[in-house]
Design a protein around this motif. Structure first.
Motif, PDB file in Angstrom:
ATOM      1  N   ILE A 117     106.793-114.588  88.383  1.00 52.30           N
ATOM      2  CA  ILE A 117     106.813-114.139  86.987  1.00 52.30           C
ATOM      3  C   ILE A 117     105.828-112.999  86.801  1.00 52.30           C
ATOM      4  N   ASP A 118     106.361-111.865  86.415  1.00 52.62           N
ATOM      5  CA  ASP A 118     105.559-110.670  86.172  1.00 52.62           C
ATOM      6  C   ASP A 118     105.300-110.610  84.677  1.00 52.62           C
ATOM      7  N   TYR A 119     104.064-110.833  84.283  1.00 51.53           N
ATOM      8  CA  TYR A 119     103.774-110.764  82.852  1.00 51.53           C
ATOM      9  C   TYR A 119     102.356-110.305  82.584  1.00 51.53           C
ATOM     10  N   SER A 120     102.116-109.962  81.353  1.00 52.40           N
ATOM     11  CA  SER A 120     100.873-109.364  80.853  1.00 52.40           C
ATOM     12  C   SER A 120     100.750-107.929  81.389  1.00 52.40           C
ATOM     13  N   SER A 121     100.374-107.784  82.675  1.00 53.95           N
ATOM     14  CA  SER A 121     100.408-106.479  83.345  1.00 53.95           C
ATOM     15  C   SER A 121      99.946-105.294  82.498  1.00 53.95           C
ATOM     16  N   PRO A 122      98.745-105.358  81.919  1.00 48.46           N
ATOM     17  CA  PRO A 122      98.295-104.236  81.084  1.00 48.46           C
ATOM     18  C   PRO A 122      97.869-103.037  81.936  1.00 48.46           C
ATOM     19  N   ASN A 123      97.793-101.875  81.308  1.00 45.56           N
ATOM     20  CA  ASN A 123      97.213-100.723  81.976  1.00 45.56           C
ATOM     21  C   ASN A 123      95.708-100.800  81.818  1.00 45.56           C
ATOM     22  N   LEU A 124      95.002-100.579  82.908  1.00 50.50           N
ATOM     23  CA  LEU A 124      93.561-100.789  82.867  1.00 50.50           C
ATOM     24  C   LEU A 124      92.788 -99.589  82.339  1.00 50.50           C
ATOM     25  N   ASN A 157     100.309-110.465  88.014  1.00 53.85           N
ATOM     26  CA  ASN A 157      99.806-109.580  86.976  1.00 53.85           C
ATOM     27  C   ASN A 157      99.798-108.163  87.562  1.00 53.85           C
ATOM     28  N   HIS A 158     100.864-107.429  87.257  1.00 57.75           N
ATOM     29  CA  HIS A 158     101.106-106.102  87.854  1.00 57.75           C
ATOM     30  C   HIS A 158     100.317-105.064  87.047  1.00 57.75           C
ATOM     31  N   MET A 159      98.998-105.146  87.144  1.00 58.35           N
ATOM     32  CA  MET A 159      98.154-104.295  86.298  1.00 58.35           C
ATOM     33  C   MET A 159      98.278-102.823  86.685  1.00 58.35           C
ATOM     34  N   LEU A 313     105.976 -92.493  91.540  1.00 63.13           N
ATOM     35  CA  LEU A 313     106.107 -92.888  90.136  1.00 63.13           C
ATOM     36  C   LEU A 313     106.115 -94.398  89.929  1.00 63.13           C
ATOM     37  N   TYR A 314     106.153 -94.748  88.660  1.00 66.37           N
ATOM     38  CA  TYR A 314     106.209 -96.152  88.217  1.00 66.37           C
ATOM     39  C   TYR A 314     107.343 -96.895  88.945  1.00 66.37           C
ATOM     40  N   ALA A 315     108.511 -96.261  89.018  1.00 73.57           N
ATOM     41  CA  ALA A 315     109.666 -96.915  89.651  1.00 73.57           C
ATOM     42  C   ALA A 315     109.420 -97.155  91.144  1.00 73.57           C
ATOM     43  N   THR A 317     106.618 -97.755  92.691  1.00 72.99           N
ATOM     44  CA  THR A 317     105.751 -98.930  92.827  1.00 72.99           C
ATOM     45  C   THR A 317     106.533-100.208  92.541  1.00 72.99           C
ATOM     46  N   ASP A 318     107.401-100.152  91.541  1.00 71.70           N
ATOM     47  CA  ASP A 318     108.170-101.355  91.225  1.00 71.70           C
ATOM     48  C   ASP A 318     109.130-101.726  92.362  1.00 71.70           C
ATOM     49  N   LEU A 319     109.651-100.728  93.055  1.00 72.64           N
ATOM     50  CA  LEU A 319     110.518-101.030  94.207  1.00 72.64           C
ATOM     51  C   LEU A 319     109.696-101.692  95.313  1.00 72.64           C
ATOM     52  N   ARG A 341     111.854-101.586  75.494  1.00 73.11           N
ATOM     53  CA  ARG A 341     111.935-100.142  75.688  1.00 73.11           C
ATOM     54  C   ARG A 341     111.946 -99.759  77.166  1.00 73.11           C
ATOM     55  N   GLN A 342     111.625-100.728  78.028  1.00 80.69           N
ATOM     56  CA  GLN A 342     111.684-100.431  79.464  1.00 80.69           C
ATOM     57  C   GLN A 342     112.968-100.964  80.113  1.00 80.69           C
ATOM     58  N   SER A 343     113.980-101.241  79.286  1.00 78.04           N
ATOM     59  CA  SER A 343     115.213-101.837  79.820  1.00 78.04           C
ATOM     60  C   SER A 343     115.891-100.956  80.861  1.00 78.04           C
TER      61      SER A 343
HETATM   62  N1  ARG Z   1     101.742-101.696  82.931  1.00 76.66           N
HETATM   63  C1  ARG Z   1     103.026-101.619  82.300  1.00 76.66           C
HETATM   64  C2  ARG Z   1     102.866-101.263  80.824  1.00 76.66           C
HETATM   65  O1  ARG Z   1     101.805-101.481  80.261  1.00 76.66           O
HETATM   66  C3  ARG Z   1     103.808-102.880  82.378  1.00 76.66           C
HETATM   67  C4  ARG Z   1     104.106-103.329  83.776  1.00 76.66           C
HETATM   68  C5  ARG Z   1     105.171-104.359  83.822  1.00 76.66           C
HETATM   69  N2  ARG Z   1     105.521-104.791  85.128  1.00 76.66           N
HETATM   70  C6  ARG Z   1     106.204-104.081  86.022  1.00 76.66           C
HETATM   71  N3  ARG Z   1     106.406-104.586  87.201  1.00 76.66           N
HETATM   72  N4  ARG Z   1     106.741-102.918  85.730  1.00 76.66           N
HETATM   73  O2  ARG Z   1     103.808-100.777  80.237  1.00 76.66           O
END
Ligand code: ARG
Length: 578
Positions: A117-124, A157-159, A313-315, A317-319, A341-343
């Motif tokens: 489960i990937d959740y919270s994951s804030p930008n630091l 937590n994918h920070m 890019l973001y994608a 890393t997600d891969l 919005r990230q759908s």
């Molecule tokens: N850090 C991203 C944001 O604040 C969310 C990351 C969600 N997880 C992921 N694997 N893309 O928007």
């Protein structure tokens, strides 16, 4: 045993005997109103359509083929072919009696799966703000529920700890440290620090050049830059962890697997995509064009893997993280709790990860999206001046508001008790208000309604729990000592008992669909049915027979355990008084 499944099997066999094709389901559901029985079998209508029969006659044939059963007291046909099922009071009494001594509250453990489960994951780069609330608490509720059902849950937590912003931030940090400032102090308020560095970056060309140079140095592994960066990251993580503690969220340090942890794998991802002829050069960048997600004009959907300057890019890393989750973590399901919005981003990553073979075909990839948090004015939740609202200040205000309410309701409570209760009520209210709404919709943040003691709110449920607790206290017993058999007689007992027997089924739904509001509505129904039961079925009054009293105490015990467990799965605490 789940009553619905029992009835389903029973009616299924009658349907087969009546010559109805196997693919037709009995469609068993809980009746909306008690005059329609306790359950209904509505499958006759659909079956009649398929075989071209009269639905009412078909319902009659099903009943003709129904074996006698001790579960069912009577059945009747209503309307165009509904079958109303009334359960036998003995069966119900026996079911609820065994629930009374079942520590798991009637859940049946499914085959355990590995669920990431990937959740919270804030930008630091910045402090956690109100916008991070939804992912954090919805993801946590689902994680807790899956844990409870016996799955092997791996929190991730994918920070966001990487990217160009960090050049600016560490350049600023370096400057402040050289002026004798301490990192802890300089970063005491990350939001202020960020704004300050941004201003510096925009107004001072020399500083901006340095910040850009630091991005490059950071990426090439320069020791000093890395050290500064690590200092920044550590303090930022500490800010998030303080919030998780305050919020009663289960995320721990070892659940953190930030974006930077995939850095070394990004070249491999690109190379693999090139070898598979998926990534192609386009204006200097490396891009995958996905026909699977083409727009209405047939233009494929572009996913940039590497920018023309060489940056990933973001994608990308997600891969890399998906490959890790599939190969190393061996996930059966990967759940993402991320803003709607990230759908598109999620769709692209999922399609590409499977296409490139980064993820095994049978792994279920699920984006559990949610809407935006809005203010009472219907606009995105912001400060008066349009800034983001810090999560710490939301939580602080929740506790302060709850303290006023608790002290009002209970003027004789000592101050330390008020503050401990206020923390549970305030945090509970913020979480429940969010969790109780269908997550896919936008959601309006409103202090008054979330802190109300009436309606579908945390304070209402917490209060219901304390009311039941006070009954045990008045009776001079501990709830775990209450044993014996339940005898369902009154309508109100029956309605409560039927609901209590559904807990396992409700948790299965939350586990499958990732919608905690299903559990919230259920708990609200339990609390409301309990209040009605309590009004009509006296427990401690003098003229109540001993057996009846004990039977009702067992019902109270199950209701109390269900409320406490249900709230616990939502990450909300209960207390003995409030
Ligand atoms: N850090 C991203 C944001 O604040 C969310 C990351 C969600 N997880 C992921 N694997 N893309 O928007």
């Amino acid at each position: 045993m789940n009553i619905k499944i029992l009835l389903d099997q029973h009616f299924k066999s009658a349907m087969l005997k009546a010559g109805i094709p196997r693919k037709c389901s009995p469609s068993i559901s809980v009746s909306a109103r008690s005059e329609f029985g306790d359950f209904q079998a509505n499958g006759a209508m659909a079956a009649a359509k398929i075989i071209g029969a009269n639905p009412r006659e078909l319902a009659l044939q099903i009943l003709d083929n129904l074996d006698p059963s001790e579960i069912i007291e009577k059945v009747e046909i209503a309307g165009p072919g509904f079958i109303n099922i009334h359960l036998s009071a003995d069966f119900l009494s026996q079911q609820i009696t065994s629930l009374g001594s079942d520590e798991s509250l009637g859940i049946s453990k499914p085959a355990p799966q590995k669920i990431v489960i990937d959740y919270s994951s804030p930008n630091l780069a910045k402090e956690m703000h109100a916008g991070h609330l939804r992912s954090t608490i919805i993801g946590d509720a689902v994680a807790r529920t899956l844990d409870y059902l016996g799955h092997s849950v791996i929190r991730q937590n994918h920070m966001g700890d990487w990217g160009t912003q960090f050049g600016m931030l560490i350049a600023e940090l370096e400057e402040q440290l050289s002026e004798g400032e301490q990192a802890q102090l300089a970063l005491g308020d990350l939001e202020v620090f960020y704004q300050h560095s941004k201003k510096h970056f925009d107004e001072d060309k020399i500083f901006a050049d340095k910040a850009r140079a630091y991005v490059v140095k950071l990426q090439s592994g320069d020791k000093d830059c890395r050290k500064l960066w690590q200092k920044f990251i550590n303090i930022s993580i500490a800010h998030s962890e303080a919030i998780y503690r305050d919020l009663n969220v289960t995320l721990k340090s070892n659940d953190i697997r930030p974006e930077s942890s995939y850095n070394d794998d990004l070249d491999n991802i690109l190379n693999d995509l090139k070898h598979k002829n998926l990534a192609v050069e386009d204006q200097g960048a490396q891009v995958v064009f996905l026909d699977e997600l083409a727009d209405k004009n047939g233009n494929p959907s572009p996913v940039i893997i590497q920018k023309s300057g060489g940056g990933y890019l973001y994608a990308t890393t997600d891969l890399a993280s998906l490959r890790y989750r599939s190969d190393i973590l061996q996930a059966d399901r990967v759940l993402y709790f991320i803003d709607a919005r990230q759908s598109l981003h999620m769709k692209q990553v999922f399609v590409l990860a499977k296409k490139a073979g980064f993820v095994a075909e049978n792994v279920s990839l699920e984006h559990h999206a949610f809407g935006t948090m809005m203010g009472k004015d219907g606009k995105p939740f912001k400060t008066r001046s349009g800034g983001t609202i810090k999560l710490t200040s939301v939580l602080k205000e929740a506790i302060e508001r709850a303290a006023i309410l608790v002290a009002e309701k209970n003027p004789n409570l000592p101050e330390n008790e008020v503050s401990s209760i206020a923390r549970k009520v305030g945090i509970g209210a913020v979480k429940y208000a969010d969790l109780s709404k269908t997550r896919t919709n936008d959601y309006i943040f409103d202090w008054d309604s979330m802190l109300s003691f009436e309606g579908n709110t945390a304070p209402y449920l917490q209060y219901a729990y304390t009311r039941i607790y006070s009954i045990f206290q008045k009776a001079g017993i501990k709830k775990n000592d209450i044993t014996g058999s339940v005898n369902i007689v009154a309508e109100q007992e029956k309605n409560l008992a039927l609901k209590l027997l559904c807990f396992g089924e409700i948790l299965d739904q939350v586990a499958d669909q990732g919608f905690p509001h299903i559990l919230c509505s259920y708990l609200y129904e339990i609390a409301s049915l309990y209040m009605v039961f309590y009004e009509h079925c006296p427990i401690l009054k003098e003229n109540v027979e001993l057996q009846t009293k004990n039977s009702r105490l067992i019902l109270s015990k199950i209701a109390s355990l269900t409320l406490a467990k249900g709230l616990d799965l939502l990450g909300i605490e209960v207390m003995e008084k409030m």
